[in-house]
Design a protein around this motif. Structure first.
Motif, PDB file in Angstrom:
ATOM      1  N   TRP A  56       4.007   4.470  -8.403  1.00 23.10           N
ATOM      2  CA  TRP A  56       4.219   3.280  -7.564  1.00 23.10           C
ATOM      3  C   TRP A  56       3.008   2.361  -7.652  1.00 23.10           C
ATOM      4  CZ3 TRP A  56       1.953   0.823  -3.478  1.00 23.10           C
ATOM      5  CH2 TRP A  56       2.742  -0.018  -2.703  1.00 23.10           C
ATOM      6  N   LEU A  57       1.808   2.946  -7.550  1.00 17.46           N
ATOM      7  CA  LEU A  57       0.586   2.154  -7.637  1.00 17.46           C
ATOM      8  C   LEU A  57       0.433   1.516  -9.016  1.00 17.46           C
ATOM      9  CD1 LEU A  57      -1.960   4.467  -5.773  1.00 17.46           C
ATOM     10  CD2 LEU A  57      -1.318   2.151  -5.098  1.00 17.46           C
TER      11      LEU A  57
ATOM     12  N   GLU B 196       3.856   8.393  -5.980  1.00 16.51           N
ATOM     13  CA  GLU B 196       2.927   7.411  -5.414  1.00 16.51           C
ATOM     14  C   GLU B 196       1.987   6.867  -6.483  1.00 16.51           C
ATOM     15  OE1 GLU B 196       1.131   9.475  -2.157  1.00 16.51           O
ATOM     16  OE2 GLU B 196       2.592   8.735  -0.702  1.00 16.51           O
ATOM     17  N   GLU B 197       1.556   7.741  -7.410  1.00 18.51           N
ATOM     18  CA  GLU B 197       0.719   7.282  -8.518  1.00 18.51           C
ATOM     19  C   GLU B 197       1.474   6.275  -9.381  1.00 18.51           C
ATOM     20  OE1 GLU B 197      -2.400   7.744  -9.542  1.00 18.51           O
ATOM     21  OE2 GLU B 197      -2.922   8.914  -7.760  1.00 18.51           O
TER      22      GLU B 197
ATOM     23  N   SER C   8       2.821  -1.385  -9.265  1.00 16.33           N
ATOM     24  CA  SER C   8       2.382  -2.480  -8.398  1.00 16.33           C
ATOM     25  C   SER C   8       1.252  -3.265  -9.045  1.00 16.33           C
ATOM     26  CB  SER C   8       1.929  -1.934  -7.034  1.00 16.33           C
ATOM     27  OG  SER C   8       3.000  -1.308  -6.367  1.00 16.33           O
ATOM     28  N   GLU C   9       0.326  -2.559  -9.718  1.00 12.98           N
ATOM     29  CA  GLU C   9      -0.773  -3.239 -10.385  1.00 12.98           C
ATOM     30  C   GLU C   9      -0.274  -4.074 -11.563  1.00 12.98           C
ATOM     31  OE1 GLU C   9      -3.492  -0.184 -11.432  1.00 12.98           O
ATOM     32  OE2 GLU C   9      -4.331   0.026  -9.413  1.00 12.98           O
TER      33      GLU C   9
ATOM     34  N   LYS D 218       0.850  -1.182   0.000  1.00 10.29           N
ATOM     35  CA  LYS D 218       0.000   0.000   0.000  1.00 10.29           C
ATOM     36  C   LYS D 218       0.888   1.236   0.000  1.00 10.29           C
ATOM     37  CE  LYS D 218      -3.626  -2.635   0.593  1.00 10.29           C
ATOM     38  NZ  LYS D 218      -4.543  -2.883  -0.515  1.00 10.29           N
ATOM     39  N   PRO D 219       0.367   2.378  -0.474  1.00 10.89           N
ATOM     40  CA  PRO D 219       1.149   3.602  -0.387  1.00 10.89           C
ATOM     41  C   PRO D 219       1.561   3.896   1.045  1.00 10.89           C
ATOM     42  CG  PRO D 219      -0.763   3.905  -1.790  1.00 10.89           C
ATOM     43  CD  PRO D 219      -0.902   2.558  -1.151  1.00 10.89           C
TER      44      PRO D 219
END
Length: 598
Positions: A590-591, A587-588, A594-595, A250-251
């Motif tokens: 990173w997400l 963070e965007e 991760s997806e 998670k962030p």
């Protein structure tokens, strides 16, 4: 974002109770909403009103002009005489639907194992469910509502459906409403959560993990009467932060917020103490499977299975539908005899099984619940405190007024609560749970997990509920091609192995490309791409650490600056804004990465 659907002052009641009173809510483009709540609180009724299938006594539901709304209910109205192909693709010519990658992806993800010309009336309940879901998803919808879509799907099917829904629409377009008790699925897909309770619908930002966090914050300020629920949710939050590795992806801002709440919360289980108690109750020998094989006629289900089950182990079993999970449980419990090899059980082993058919309740259907409890042991110790059977049942969310009901009159969820209670009161030292999440809402699941946390014994769980598996077990095994294999990486490793297995089978069968749904999922990530993404993620995390430290340093400088030097303070404020903007962009990214590798 554009508005898709709105509900204003909805009021719904039945002769015995009010379900909703003056509920107002809206759905916009880009919304991915999970609906949670206890069984019977009105989740399906809410979906029915929004879809126009249930008429409220007052209030209204409005849709933006031209919005296409697709709905999957808990049942289906499929024509038993229709063929699978007809239900899914209708009268479209083969070249038309076969040339559409989106349709091929749905067919491959849900029904590739179902004969294309089979009649609906010949299918099992699980196969019918998958056909109904596929028939909906091949359509072109602006808004989709799904009521328990993960029922009858295995772990792979659930993972496929989550990925499909995440990528079905471009960002900030389309809308999704989903009712499910699968908490992993809620976390994976949803960006908002609606909790249905006490005649209202309460919105929360984020998926299940964020919902639990906000519920804890809300309940911390509630009256003393909510203390029991608050403590249970705090414990659940501790699991979300410390439990499965997937939950820590998670962030950082979410992790930090969770840490503040759970810094004084002990681990959810004390594995050393539980194992000590398990050895005292079981001895060192539990169940050993030595070279076990099992075949039914010419069909070999399991082969060369060797597994030594130790005292206090908590194990989840993974495998596709039909892989042999229930057969393995039958061999462990003694319900089945192996066709080769041997199964050895310790002399002190007492096995208790929670099955899918409520078999433990079949002989007591005419008895009242209070009479059933009166025949059991008088107390049960949890966390060092004695509880009566009635107190345990209440802890599992069973209302006191239902103690007078006959067992056969209980709902599926109530029967599951009673079944679990009677299982625990029988004092087994080896518990087998076979799909324990059927007919159970999320609050019941949380209460069940809480009870199992303090239970000293060996636990074996078969479930397609990924969240439950990761929550109550400490290790996972998978059945692949009839063999039992330890998967240290849990569900993620199992899905990777299954993907590799499918790819190998496709290579061995060159004609597979001509079969419906045989195409590889779009958007698959290669090993090199995965390595590059992981490398970039590590770089982003290092940069985020540096930016966080820099922002703190600038704030410290602002505190030390001359408060009358407005120009200097403005420069500092601008610097902080630029740094925070970079943090948000990272963070965007990173997400997004991760997806890609999830």
């Amino acid at each position: 974002m554009a508005h898709l659907l709105g509900a204003e002052a909805l009021h719904l009641e039945y002769p015995t109770r009010v379900v909703f009173d003056s509920v107002t809510l809206g759905i916009n483009e880009g919304d991915r909403i999970g609906i949670v709540g206890r069984n019977g609180d009105g989740k399906t009724s809410l979906l029915g009103m929004l879809a126009g299938r249930i008429e409220p006594q007052s209030g209204r539901v409005t849709r933006r002009g031209g919005v296409r709304f697709g709905v999957l209910g808990q049942g289906d109205d499929l024509d038993p005489a229709a063929a699978v192909a007809q239900v899914i693709v209708g009268e479209r010519a083969e070249h038309e639907w076969a040339g559409d990658p989106a349709i091929r992806d749905v067919i491959g993800g849900l029904v590739s194992d179902i004969p294309w010309q089979a009649r609906i009336g010949e299918l099992s309940g699980g196969q019918r469910r998958r056909v109904a879901l596929a028939a909906l998803l091949v359509g072109d919808w602006d808004l989709i509502a799904l009521d328990e879509p993960t029922n009858h799907l295995d772990v792979e099917g659930i993972a496929w459906l989550a990925d499909h829904l995440k990528h079905r629409w471009p960002k900030d377009s389309g809308g999704l409403l989903v009712i499910t008790h699968d908490r992993w699925f809620l976390d994976e897909v949803c960006t908002q959560t609606w909790e249905v309770h006490d005649e209202v619908v309460e919105p929360f930002e984020g998926g299940y993990a964020a919902y639990v966090l906000q519920r804890v914050e809300r309940d911390r300020m509630a009256a003393a009467s909510e203390a029991k629920r608050q403590n249970l949710l705090r414990k659940e939050l501790a699991w979300l932060r410390r439990g499965a590795p997937a939950r820590t992806s998670k962030p950082r801002f979410r992790i930090d917020a969770a840490n503040l709440l759970i810094e004084d919360v002990p681990p959810i289980r004390n594995p050393i103490e539980l194992q000590r108690l398990a050895v005292a109750r079981l001895g060192k020998d539990v169940v050993d499977l030595e070279g076990v094989g099992m075949r039914f006629g010419e069909h070999e289900v399991l082969r060369e299975v060797t597994w030594r089950i130790g005292p206090g182990e908590r194990t989840g079993i993974l495998g596709a539908n039909g892989a042999g999970k229930s057969t393995l449980l039958g061999l462990i419990s003694g319900a089945l005899k192996p066709t080769s090899g041997r199964v050895k059980r310790g002399k002190t082993v007492r096995i208790g099984t929670l099955d899918q058919q409520f078999s433990q309740l079949s002989q007591i259907g005419a008895e009242r619940v209070r009479d059933v409890l009166a025949q059991t042991k008088t107390t049960f110790t949890i966390d060092g405190r004695d509880h009566t059977p009635a107190q345990l049942l209440e802890r599992l969310g069973f209302a006191r007024e239902h103690l007078a009901a006959r067992v056969d009159e209980l709902s599926g969820g109530q029967k599951r609560r009673l079944q679990l209670l009677l299982l625990l009161l029988s004092e087994p030292n080896l518990i087998i749970l076979d799909e324990p999440t059927n007919d159970v809402d999320s609050e019941m699941l949380t209460a069940m997990e809480d009870l199992l946390d303090s239970w000293p014994g060996t636990l074996i769980v078969v479930s397609h509920d990924r969240y439950l598996l990761e929550r109550v077990t400490d290790q996972q095994y998978a059945i692949l091609d009839g063999r039992l294999r330890h998967v240290p990486g849990g569900v993620d490793e199992y899905l990777r192995l299954r993907s590799e297995q499918d790819a190998a089978h496709a290579t061995d069968r060159p004609d597979v490309a001509s079969q419906p749904g045989s195409e590889q999922p779009t958007g698959a990530v290669s090993g090199a791409q995965r390595h590059a993404a992981q490398k970039e993620i590590s770089s982003i995390e290092r940069r985020l650490d540096k930016l966080t430290a820099t922002i703190e340093a600038v704030h410290q400088q602002m505190a030390e600056d001359d408060p009358s030097d407005y120009e200097r303070l403005q420069q500092r404020a601008d610097e902080v804004r630029e740094l925070e903007s970079e943090v948000e962009q990272l963070e965007e990214r990173w997400l997004e990465l991760s997806e890609q590798i999830a």
